[in-house]
Design a protein around this motif. Structure first.
Motif, PDB file in Angstrom:
ATOM      1  N   ILE A 195       1.000  -1.186  -0.078  1.00  0.00           N
ATOM      2  CA  ILE A 195       0.081   0.135   0.091  1.00  0.00           C
ATOM      3  C   ILE A 195       0.947   1.254  -0.059  1.00  0.00           C
ATOM      4  CG2 ILE A 195      -1.682   1.328   1.316  1.00  0.00           C
ATOM      5  CD1 ILE A 195      -2.875  -1.478   2.319  1.00  0.00           C
ATOM      6  N   VAL A 196       0.435   2.084  -0.757  1.00  0.00           N
ATOM      7  CA  VAL A 196       1.245   3.536  -0.768  1.00  0.00           C
ATOM      8  C   VAL A 196       0.008   4.491  -0.570  1.00  0.00           C
ATOM      9  CG1 VAL A 196       2.648   5.196  -2.012  1.00  0.00           C
ATOM     10  CG2 VAL A 196       2.587   2.608  -2.746  1.00  0.00           C
ATOM     11  N   ILE A 197       0.371   5.431   0.411  1.00  0.00           N
ATOM     12  CA  ILE A 197      -0.634   6.394   0.683  1.00  0.00           C
ATOM     13  C   ILE A 197      -0.327   7.585  -0.304  1.00  0.00           C
ATOM     14  CG2 ILE A 197      -1.386   8.141   2.350  1.00  0.00           C
ATOM     15  CD1 ILE A 197      -1.820   4.897   3.024  1.00  0.00           C
ATOM     16  N   THR A 198      -1.522   8.253  -0.643  1.00  0.00           N
ATOM     17  CA  THR A 198      -1.267   9.243  -1.838  1.00  0.00           C
ATOM     18  C   THR A 198      -2.050  10.364  -1.546  1.00  0.00           C
ATOM     19  OG1 THR A 198      -3.068   8.326  -2.896  1.00  0.00           O
ATOM     20  CG2 THR A 198      -1.004   7.326  -3.636  1.00  0.00           C
ATOM     21  N   GLU A 199      -1.820  11.339  -2.253  1.00  0.00           N
ATOM     22  CA  GLU A 199      -2.527  12.650  -2.155  1.00  0.00           C
ATOM     23  C   GLU A 199      -3.711  12.688  -2.956  1.00  0.00           C
ATOM     24  OE1 GLU A 199      -0.701  16.033  -1.208  1.00  0.00           O
ATOM     25  OE2 GLU A 199      -2.163  17.598  -2.228  1.00  0.00           O
ATOM     26  N   GLY A 200      -4.894  11.692  -2.583  1.00  0.00           N
ATOM     27  CA  GLY A 200      -6.099  11.661  -3.213  1.00  0.00           C
ATOM     28  C   GLY A 200      -5.827  10.355  -4.436  1.00  0.00           C
ATOM     29  N   ALA A 201      -7.179   9.888  -4.845  1.00  0.00           N
ATOM     30  CA  ALA A 201      -6.861   8.878  -5.973  1.00  0.00           C
ATOM     31  C   ALA A 201      -6.313   9.492  -6.741  1.00  0.00           C
ATOM     32  CB  ALA A 201      -8.472   8.426  -6.140  1.00  0.00           C
ATOM     33  N   GLN A 202      -6.265  10.865  -7.245  1.00  0.00           N
ATOM     34  CA  GLN A 202      -5.655  11.208  -8.476  1.00  0.00           C
ATOM     35  C   GLN A 202      -4.245  11.225  -8.317  1.00  0.00           C
ATOM     36  OE1 GLN A 202      -7.633  12.783 -10.837  1.00  0.00           O
ATOM     37  NE2 GLN A 202      -5.884  12.793 -12.197  1.00  0.00           N
ATOM     38  N   GLU A 203      -3.551  11.578  -7.326  1.00  0.00           N
ATOM     39  CA  GLU A 203      -2.039  10.928  -7.248  1.00  0.00           C
ATOM     40  C   GLU A 203      -1.974   9.715  -7.416  1.00  0.00           C
ATOM     41  OE1 GLU A 203       0.341  11.522  -3.583  1.00  0.00           O
ATOM     42  OE2 GLU A 203       2.042  12.182  -4.967  1.00  0.00           O
ATOM     43  N   ALA A 204      -2.858   8.771  -7.054  1.00  0.00           N
ATOM     44  CA  ALA A 204      -2.555   7.424  -7.351  1.00  0.00           C
ATOM     45  C   ALA A 204      -2.583   7.029  -8.851  1.00  0.00           C
ATOM     46  CB  ALA A 204      -3.656   6.388  -6.282  1.00  0.00           C
ATOM     47  N   LEU A 205      -3.510   7.782  -9.564  1.00  0.00           N
ATOM     48  CA  LEU A 205      -3.524   7.642 -10.940  1.00  0.00           C
ATOM     49  C   LEU A 205      -2.481   7.856 -11.464  1.00  0.00           C
ATOM     50  CD1 LEU A 205      -7.140   8.941 -11.582  1.00  0.00           C
ATOM     51  CD2 LEU A 205      -6.315   6.389 -11.890  1.00  0.00           C
ATOM     52  N   THR A 206      -1.826   9.102 -11.148  1.00  0.00           N
ATOM     53  CA  THR A 206      -0.695   9.664 -11.916  1.00  0.00           C
ATOM     54  C   THR A 206       0.553   8.660 -11.472  1.00  0.00           C
ATOM     55  OG1 THR A 206      -1.548  11.884 -11.080  1.00  0.00           O
ATOM     56  CG2 THR A 206       0.935  11.724 -11.858  1.00  0.00           C
ATOM     57  N   LEU A 207       0.949   8.308 -10.381  1.00  0.00           N
ATOM     58  CA  LEU A 207       1.711   7.177  -9.954  1.00  0.00           C
ATOM     59  C   LEU A 207       1.773   5.949 -10.784  1.00  0.00           C
ATOM     60  CD1 LEU A 207       2.064   7.173  -6.134  1.00  0.00           C
ATOM     61  CD2 LEU A 207       3.749   8.098  -7.861  1.00  0.00           C
ATOM     62  N   CYS A 208       0.424   5.565 -11.215  1.00  0.00           N
ATOM     63  CA  CYS A 208       0.137   4.457 -11.894  1.00  0.00           C
ATOM     64  C   CYS A 208       0.929   4.510 -13.355  1.00  0.00           C
ATOM     65  CB  CYS A 208      -1.368   3.966 -12.019  1.00  0.00           C
ATOM     66  SG  CYS A 208      -2.084   3.230 -10.764  1.00  0.00           S
ATOM     67  N   VAL A 209       0.406   5.624 -13.705  1.00  0.00           N
ATOM     68  CA  VAL A 209       0.936   6.005 -15.015  1.00  0.00           C
ATOM     69  C   VAL A 209       2.730   6.020 -14.980  1.00  0.00           C
ATOM     70  CG1 VAL A 209       1.181   7.674 -16.849  1.00  0.00           C
ATOM     71  CG2 VAL A 209      -0.895   7.238 -15.905  1.00  0.00           C
ATOM     72  N   ARG A 210       3.152   6.442 -14.104  1.00  0.00           N
ATOM     73  CA  ARG A 210       4.568   6.693 -13.972  1.00  0.00           C
ATOM     74  C   ARG A 210       5.422   5.151 -13.645  1.00  0.00           C
ATOM     75  NH1 ARG A 210       5.928  11.554 -10.228  1.00  0.00           N
ATOM     76  NH2 ARG A 210       8.156  11.445 -11.106  1.00  0.00           N
ATOM     77  N   LEU A 211       4.534   4.332 -12.930  1.00  0.00           N
ATOM     78  CA  LEU A 211       5.190   3.353 -12.548  1.00  0.00           C
ATOM     79  C   LEU A 211       5.286   2.211 -13.583  1.00  0.00           C
ATOM     80  CD1 LEU A 211       3.797   2.370  -9.179  1.00  0.00           C
ATOM     81  CD2 LEU A 211       5.949   2.748  -9.440  1.00  0.00           C
ATOM     82  N   VAL A 212       4.039   2.101 -14.669  1.00  0.00           N
ATOM     83  CA  VAL A 212       3.979   1.001 -15.609  1.00  0.00           C
ATOM     84  C   VAL A 212       4.009   1.558 -17.095  1.00  0.00           C
ATOM     85  CG1 VAL A 212       2.882  -0.360 -13.852  1.00  0.00           C
ATOM     86  CG2 VAL A 212       1.572   0.766 -15.299  1.00  0.00           C
ATOM     87  N   THR A 213       4.147   2.865 -17.291  1.00  0.00           N
ATOM     88  CA  THR A 213       4.007   3.113 -18.736  1.00  0.00           C
ATOM     89  C   THR A 213       5.413   4.041 -19.208  1.00  0.00           C
ATOM     90  OG1 THR A 213       3.033   5.276 -18.507  1.00  0.00           O
ATOM     91  CG2 THR A 213       1.542   3.286 -18.753  1.00  0.00           C
ATOM     92  N   ASN A 214       5.613   3.971 -20.559  1.00  0.00           N
ATOM     93  CA  ASN A 214       6.501   4.848 -21.175  1.00  0.00           C
ATOM     94  C   ASN A 214       5.462   5.736 -21.867  1.00  0.00           C
ATOM     95  OD1 ASN A 214       9.087   4.058 -20.295  1.00  0.00           O
ATOM     96  ND2 ASN A 214       8.446   2.037 -21.094  1.00  0.00           N
ATOM     97  N   PRO A 215       6.282   7.064 -22.355  1.00  0.00           N
ATOM     98  CA  PRO A 215       5.547   7.944 -23.154  1.00  0.00           C
ATOM     99  C   PRO A 215       5.130   7.289 -24.348  1.00  0.00           C
ATOM    100  CG  PRO A 215       7.164   9.174 -22.138  1.00  0.00           C
ATOM    101  CD  PRO A 215       7.424   7.486 -21.802  1.00  0.00           C
ATOM    102  N   GLY A 216       4.140   7.283 -25.146  1.00  0.00           N
ATOM    103  CA  GLY A 216       3.806   6.902 -26.461  1.00  0.00           C
ATOM    104  C   GLY A 216       2.801   5.634 -26.248  1.00  0.00           C
ATOM    105  N   ASP A 217       3.156   4.677 -25.048  1.00  0.00           N
ATOM    106  CA  ASP A 217       2.128   3.682 -24.629  1.00  0.00           C
ATOM    107  C   ASP A 217       0.858   3.891 -24.731  1.00  0.00           C
ATOM    108  OD1 ASP A 217       4.612   2.218 -24.079  1.00  0.00           O
ATOM    109  OD2 ASP A 217       4.304   2.004 -21.867  1.00  0.00           O
ATOM    110  N   THR A 218       0.097   2.720 -25.073  1.00  0.00           N
ATOM    111  CA  THR A 218      -1.142   2.871 -25.320  1.00  0.00           C
ATOM    112  C   THR A 218      -2.136   2.741 -23.767  1.00  0.00           C
ATOM    113  OG1 THR A 218      -1.127   2.310 -27.600  1.00  0.00           O
ATOM    114  CG2 THR A 218      -3.454   1.814 -26.615  1.00  0.00           C
TER     115      THR A 218
END
Ligand SMILES: Cc1ncc(COP(=O)(O)O)c(C=O)c1O
Length: 497
Positions: A195-218
């Protein structure tokens, strides 16, 4: 413009263009002279090598003391703008950023401008909290004094040490409390380390993007769907593909897995936002299976499913299959209050272990007293009691809204959703425009959201209103719906005219 070898005459003229005066800002004459010369050097009016007037001549011309001019020259010399020598005072050789043509400037405009251009303006300000606004919990019913008690206790127990950074992944006590709550309330299987505590769900979404994607991914997002998900994907420069939602939730055409293979799929399966659909068990299992086979990750946004009003509790996707590639996100914005800005992300086991070093470098452990207070609020049972009270309240409010719609909304319409959460979605006939109606409603101090605003590629069925009932008291629904009915009728009339 003076050239490099020009005598000091034109330079002096430029410096004397306007007199130095003691102005209201209190900038001394010396400081003004410094700013004037430095400005002329930086914008190229005094090019490299250009000779500046002698200090005596400049002082006389400006009517200030020679000491002041010498001090300004000394400072400019120390800053590297000019070189002082016995041969005279000259502008140093500086690399000025070249002024580029407009087209070049636009092409090089910062990525944020490109990303912002792909987001449609919200019709609502984040801070506006008006009746019928979706997603707002009953703020007046929040047990503020119990919360204050937990906060006081957290401050007392942690003392001044709570003022320092905490664990970047979140207070261990809170992560343990969330783990226990999720296991019981949502069927989520995890350990606190995931579990990671985030600044609301919005930061959780941003973290997901940064954790598992590269720019240009679908990335696939629900259409219509939560706007914040799209914003997070665009922030990671992902290729965002809208996937339609039907009565059974996210609906993926089979061929999309091969023609538009995603790296990331966003879904709100237990209570789709904004249609309210529940993703069927068959679709959940299929989504997990195909994601596994294609190396995709799923973000499960479980933002308000604690408020289940009909039938059995719908469990989370996360706990459905062991090792599912599901990143499970939640928020306390709906269960407690939005300004708390606390949410969480539950990572799959293996990903959590790999991500921990990066997360520890990237995040700072903040809001420590709030996190500790929340841990106490959950562990003491107050959170579940609060959820129970709110669930009953929201059910009453939803019933009152439904009754008002049945009685007073005299245009053909279809009410969708309502098995969970704090909003209903009302689909309207296509001879009126939801955006216009929502805008007109603002003048009457209410904030329904136009359904079409949630769609990336709006279809006729996306014409409607999303009506929040969480923060609107029962007695208001009749007058509010009566007013809405009038606005809709007027809009349809205008369309005919
Ligand atoms: C579907 C959905 N997900 C996530 C959020 C984000 O909530 P927060 O960032 O406030 O935790 C919201 C907020 O309205 C939402 O509606």
């Amino acid at each position: 413009m003076p050239d490099a070898e020009a005598p000091a005459g034109p330079v002096l003229d430029l410096l004397l263009e306007t007199p130095l005066v003691k102005d209201r800002s209190g900038a001394s004459l010396q400081r003004q002279l410094h700013q004037r010369i430095r400005g002329a050097i930086l914008d190229g009016r005094f090019p490299s090598g250009c000779r500046l007037p002698g200090s005596r001549a400049l002082a006389t011309a400006l009517g200030i003391s020679r000491n002041s001019v010498t001090a300004v020259y000394d400072l400019l010399g120390a800053e590297g703008y000019i070189t002082l020598s016995r041969q005279g005072t000259r502008v140093s050789a500086l690399e000025r950023p070249a002024s580029r043509p407009r087209a070049a400037r636009q092409a090089a405009s910062p990525p944020v401008a490109r990303r912002a251009a792909r987001i449609r303006d919200s019709t609502l300000n984040a801070a506006d909290n008006l009746p019928l606004r979706p997603g707002v919990p009953a703020l007046a019913r929040f047990p503020l004094s119990a919360w204050k008690h937990c906060l006081d206790r957290a401050v007392r127990q942690a003392g001044p040490s709570g003022l320092w950074y905490g664990d970047p992944l979140g207070e261990p006590a809170l992560r343990a409390a969330i783990m226990r709550h999720l296991a019981v309330a949502r069927g989520v299987r995890c350990e606190p380390e995931q579990i990671v505590i985030t600044e609301g769900a919005q930061e959780a979404l941003t973290l997901c993007v940064r954790l598992v994607t590269n720019p240009g991914d679908t990335a696939w997002i629900e259409d219509p769907g939560y706007r914040g998900a799209k914003t997070a994907m665009l922030g990671g420069d992902l290729d965002v593909i809208p996937m339609r939602v039907d009565d059974s939730g996210l609906s993926v055409p089979e061929r999309a897995w091969t023609t538009q293979t995603p790296r990331l799929v966003y879904t709100s399966p237990s209570h789709q936002y904004p249609t309210g659909a529940v993703l069927t068990a068959a679709r959940r299992l299929d989504l997990i299976d195909r994601a596994q086979r294609h190396g995709a990750w799923i973000i499960e946004d479980d933002y308000d499913s604690e408020y289940r009003h009909a039938g059995e509790l719908v469990g989370a996707m996360q706990g459905l299959v062991p090792d599912a590639p599901v990143l499970y996100g939640g928020t306390f914005s709906k269960t407690l209050f939005p300004s708390l800005r606390l949410g969480f992300l539950v990572l799959p086991d293996a990903l959590a272990a790999k991500a921990a070093p990066w997360l520890r470098e990237t995040l700072r452990g903040g809001h420590r007293y709030e996190q500790l207070a929340l841990a106490q609020f959950i562990e003491s049972g107050q959170f579940s009691r609060h959820l129970g009270r709110m669930r009953r309240l929201y059910k009453r409010r939803q019933d009152a809204l439904r009754a008002a719609l049945t009685q007073h909304l005299d245009v053909p319409h279809v009410v969708a959703g309502g098995d969970s959460g704090m909003h209903l979605t009302v689909r309207l006939p296509d001879d009126c425009l939801d955006t216009r109606i929502a805008e007109a409603a603002r003048a009457f101090e209410m904030a329904p959201m136009p359904l079409s605003r949630f769609a990336l590629r709006p279809l006729p069925e996306d014409n409607g209103l999303v009506l929040g009932y969480g923060n609107t008291s029962e007695s208001l629904f009749v007058p509010l719906v009566q007013r809405l009915a009038k606005l809709i009728a007027a809009d349809r009339q205008e369309g005919k005219g």
